[in-house]
Design a protein around this motif. Structure first.
Motif, PDB file in Angstrom:
ATOM      1  N   ASN A  54      -9.164 -64.781  15.406  1.00 38.85           N
ATOM      2  CA  ASN A  54     -10.692 -64.488  15.988  1.00 38.85           C
ATOM      3  C   ASN A  54     -11.591 -65.671  15.692  1.00 38.85           C
ATOM      4  N   ILE A  55     -11.098 -66.639  15.520  1.00 37.32           N
ATOM      5  CA  ILE A  55     -11.794 -67.926  15.311  1.00 37.32           C
ATOM      6  C   ILE A  55     -12.717 -68.297  16.514  1.00 37.32           C
ATOM      7  N   VAL A  56     -14.002 -68.556  16.577  1.00 37.31           N
ATOM      8  CA  VAL A  56     -14.711 -68.629  17.871  1.00 37.31           C
ATOM      9  C   VAL A  56     -15.178 -69.994  18.077  1.00 37.31           C
ATOM     10  N   THR A  57     -15.597 -70.489  19.083  1.00 41.97           N
ATOM     11  CA  THR A  57     -16.273 -71.696  19.327  1.00 41.97           C
ATOM     12  C   THR A  57     -17.463 -71.339  19.316  1.00 41.97           C
ATOM     13  N   VAL A  58     -18.326 -72.498  19.628  1.00 40.70           N
ATOM     14  CA  VAL A  58     -19.685 -72.338  19.671  1.00 40.70           C
ATOM     15  C   VAL A  58     -20.330 -71.730  20.717  1.00 40.70           C
ATOM     16  N   ASP A  59     -19.396 -71.459  22.061  1.00 43.05           N
ATOM     17  CA  ASP A  59     -19.857 -70.225  23.029  1.00 43.05           C
ATOM     18  C   ASP A  59     -19.191 -69.244  22.566  1.00 43.05           C
ATOM     19  N   SER A  60     -18.748 -68.799  21.482  1.00 45.40           N
ATOM     20  CA  SER A  60     -18.111 -67.315  21.166  1.00 45.40           C
ATOM     21  C   SER A  60     -16.860 -66.991  21.745  1.00 45.40           C
ATOM     22  N   ILE A  61     -16.254 -68.189  22.350  1.00 41.95           N
ATOM     23  CA  ILE A  61     -14.805 -67.952  23.029  1.00 41.95           C
ATOM     24  C   ILE A  61     -13.625 -67.710  21.938  1.00 41.95           C
ATOM     25  N   GLN A  74       2.211 -63.386  27.067  1.00 45.26           N
ATOM     26  CA  GLN A  74       3.157 -63.448  25.725  1.00 45.26           C
ATOM     27  C   GLN A  74       2.288 -63.908  24.640  1.00 45.26           C
ATOM     28  N   CYS A  75       1.244 -64.680  24.977  1.00 44.85           N
ATOM     29  CA  CYS A  75       0.312 -65.166  24.131  1.00 44.85           C
ATOM     30  C   CYS A  75      -0.884 -64.106  23.883  1.00 44.85           C
ATOM     31  N   VAL A  76      -1.100 -63.278  24.821  1.00 45.94           N
ATOM     32  CA  VAL A  76      -2.032 -62.095  24.567  1.00 45.94           C
ATOM     33  C   VAL A  76      -1.397 -61.145  23.580  1.00 45.94           C
ATOM     34  N   LYS A  77      -0.117 -60.968  23.970  1.00 51.54           N
ATOM     35  CA  LYS A  77       0.647 -60.070  22.980  1.00 51.54           C
ATOM     36  C   LYS A  77       0.687 -60.601  21.839  1.00 51.54           C
ATOM     37  N   LEU A  78       1.083 -61.667  21.198  1.00 50.20           N
ATOM     38  CA  LEU A  78       0.935 -62.262  19.853  1.00 50.20           C
ATOM     39  C   LEU A  78      -0.480 -62.065  19.439  1.00 50.20           C
ATOM     40  N   LEU A  79      -1.324 -62.494  20.184  1.00 51.76           N
ATOM     41  CA  LEU A  79      -2.881 -62.343  19.464  1.00 51.76           C
ATOM     42  C   LEU A  79      -3.120 -61.052  19.078  1.00 51.76           C
ATOM     43  N   LEU A  80      -2.972 -60.073  20.068  1.00 46.19           N
ATOM     44  CA  LEU A  80      -3.277 -58.591  19.965  1.00 46.19           C
ATOM     45  C   LEU A  80      -2.605 -58.174  18.857  1.00 46.19           C
ATOM     46  N   ALA A  81      -1.264 -58.321  18.656  1.00 40.25           N
ATOM     47  CA  ALA A  81      -0.536 -57.866  17.336  1.00 40.25           C
ATOM     48  C   ALA A  81      -1.006 -58.596  16.075  1.00 40.25           C
ATOM     49  N   PRO A  96     -12.445 -60.234  26.984  1.00 34.94           N
ATOM     50  CA  PRO A  96     -10.921 -60.829  27.239  1.00 34.94           C
ATOM     51  C   PRO A  96     -10.457 -59.788  28.687  1.00 34.94           C
ATOM     52  N   LEU A  97     -10.978 -58.591  28.792  1.00 25.09           N
ATOM     53  CA  LEU A  97     -10.571 -57.849  30.268  1.00 25.09           C
ATOM     54  C   LEU A  97     -11.303 -58.388  31.301  1.00 25.09           C
ATOM     55  N   CYS A  98     -12.595 -58.671  30.914  1.00 23.41           N
ATOM     56  CA  CYS A  98     -13.146 -59.518  32.119  1.00 23.41           C
ATOM     57  C   CYS A  98     -12.537 -60.621  32.591  1.00 23.41           C
ATOM     58  N   ASP A  99     -12.068 -61.518  31.502  1.00 24.43           N
ATOM     59  CA  ASP A  99     -11.403 -62.751  31.846  1.00 24.43           C
ATOM     60  C   ASP A  99      -9.976 -62.655  32.507  1.00 24.43           C
ATOM     61  N   ALA A 100      -9.107 -61.399  32.133  1.00 27.12           N
ATOM     62  CA  ALA A 100      -8.000 -61.195  32.723  1.00 27.12           C
ATOM     63  C   ALA A 100      -8.038 -60.678  33.955  1.00 27.12           C
ATOM     64  N   LEU A 112      -4.342 -55.222  27.487  1.00 22.21           N
ATOM     65  CA  LEU A 112      -5.673 -55.011  26.764  1.00 22.21           C
ATOM     66  C   LEU A 112      -6.021 -53.484  26.883  1.00 22.21           C
ATOM     67  N   LEU A 113      -5.801 -52.985  27.968  1.00 21.53           N
ATOM     68  CA  LEU A 113      -5.966 -51.450  28.095  1.00 21.53           C
ATOM     69  C   LEU A 113      -5.144 -50.701  27.166  1.00 21.53           C
ATOM     70  N   ASP A 114      -3.989 -50.817  26.920  1.00 11.26           N
ATOM     71  CA  ASP A 114      -3.061 -50.259  25.969  1.00 11.26           C
ATOM     72  C   ASP A 114      -3.704 -50.376  24.465  1.00 11.26           C
ATOM     73  N   TYR A 115      -4.454 -51.634  24.087  1.00 10.93           N
ATOM     74  CA  TYR A 115      -5.098 -52.036  22.902  1.00 10.93           C
ATOM     75  C   TYR A 115      -6.497 -51.231  22.764  1.00 10.93           C
ATOM     76  N   GLY A 116      -6.677 -50.513  23.884  1.00  9.61           N
ATOM     77  CA  GLY A 116      -8.134 -49.866  23.641  1.00  9.61           C
ATOM     78  C   GLY A 116      -9.087 -50.721  24.337  1.00  9.61           C
ATOM     79  N   ALA A 117      -9.122 -51.677  24.997  1.00  9.24           N
ATOM     80  CA  ALA A 117      -9.970 -52.209  25.628  1.00  9.24           C
ATOM     81  C   ALA A 117     -11.115 -51.425  26.322  1.00  9.24           C
ATOM     82  N   LYS A 118     -12.346 -51.787  26.069  1.00  4.38           N
ATOM     83  CA  LYS A 118     -13.261 -50.932  26.870  1.00  4.38           C
ATOM     84  C   LYS A 118     -13.492 -51.377  28.356  1.00  4.38           C
ATOM     85  N   VAL A 119     -13.489 -50.427  29.400  1.00  2.00           N
ATOM     86  CA  VAL A 119     -13.561 -50.755  30.745  1.00  2.00           C
ATOM     87  C   VAL A 119     -14.975 -50.992  31.320  1.00  2.00           C
ATOM     88  N   ASN A 120     -15.944 -50.323  30.677  1.00  2.00           N
ATOM     89  CA  ASN A 120     -17.346 -50.443  30.839  1.00  2.00           C
ATOM     90  C   ASN A 120     -18.301 -50.818  29.908  1.00  2.00           C
TER      91      ASN A 120
END
Length: 270
Positions: A54-61, A74-81, A96-100, A112-120
């Protein structure tokens, strides 16, 4: 290849005390680069070495933002796990759901939705549905609607998702929204989706919006009707002329019917 090589160890600045904690505010890091480029082996090594996912850049990415924006499932899966925060927001408020959704990656969205990402998201910020409409992927739009996306989510810059779909001329996305019940006359500064369709000179969009109840006489904050944004004698101008005359004729019929009804009531009283 040398034997007995020292195992990969992440720099201390990239390691967090607990997986899931937000890291230091740095520029792009190796874990961001691996996530952005889809380097699964490199990302696996970094995670195993103790990198804070969860390390972030100066713009919180976060690395998860990077992986989703480029559709690396596959990277998404690794990071979420490994404990990546599924609803982390960058400086623009995007998750991340916005970006996907912007990337048009159904696989990443579902993960992301399986991991509980908020849609709204909170009010007045761009939602995943806005992003899907911007990218023009109707399947992504359908998925978000199916899991409860707010059709009338209002972004202070873009308006509703329907505004976005029409401004970008994504006809199929607009159709999916309208069939699902999106308000065809929702306004941003009194500007409707029909105003957007007129501005981009898209006759097919105009016809579809009117068929779904779009008001050809609605006025924006400049006092202009949608037809005021079409060129004289252009296909869109003729389209509006037809619908405006049809609307006016219907209005006259309603008025006449109402007048006849009142006359009958008056005669009945006498």
């Amino acid at each position: 290849m040398e034997t007995g090589a020292a195992p990969f160890t992440a720099p201390a600045a990239l390691r967090g005390p607990v997986i899931g904690d937000i890291g230091n505010w740095l520029d792009r890091t190796p874990v961001h680069d691996a996530s952005r480029q889809g380097q699964i082996l490199q990302l696996t090594q970094l995670i195993e070495s103790g990198v804070c996912v969860n390390i972030v850049t100066v713009d919180s990415i976060t690395p998860l933002h990077e992986a989703c924006l480029h559709g690396h499932i596959q990277c998404v899966k690794l990071l979420l796990a490994a404990g990546a925060q599924v609803d982390a927001r960058n400086i623009d408020g995007s998750t991340p759901l916005c970006d996907a959704s912007a990337a048009g990656s159904l696989e990443c969205m579902k993960m992301l939705l399986d991991y509980g990402a908020k849609v709204n998201p909170p009010l007045f910020t761009a939602s995943p549905l806005h992003e899907a409409c911007m990218s023009g992927n109707p399947e992504c739009v359908k998925l978000l609607i199916d899991v409860g996306a707010n059709l009338e989510a209002h972004d202070c810059h873009f308006g509703t998702p329907l505004h976005v779909a029409c401004a970008r001329e994504h006809l199929e996305c607009a159709k999916v929204l309208l069939v699902a019940g999106a308000n065809v006359n929702a306004a941003k500064l009194h500007e409707t989706a029909l105003h957007h369709a007129a501005k981009v000179k898209n006759k097919d969009l105009i016809e579809m919006l009117v068929e779904f109840g779009g008001n050809v006489y609605s006025r924006d904050n400049r006092g202009k009707r949608p037809s005021d944004y079409s060129w004289p004698n252009s296909p869109t101008a003729k389209c509006f002329e037809y619908y405006e005359s049809k609307f006016f004729q219907r209005l006259l019929e309603v008025c006449h019917s109402s007048a006849d009804f009142d006359s009958e009531k008056h005669l009945a009283k006498e």
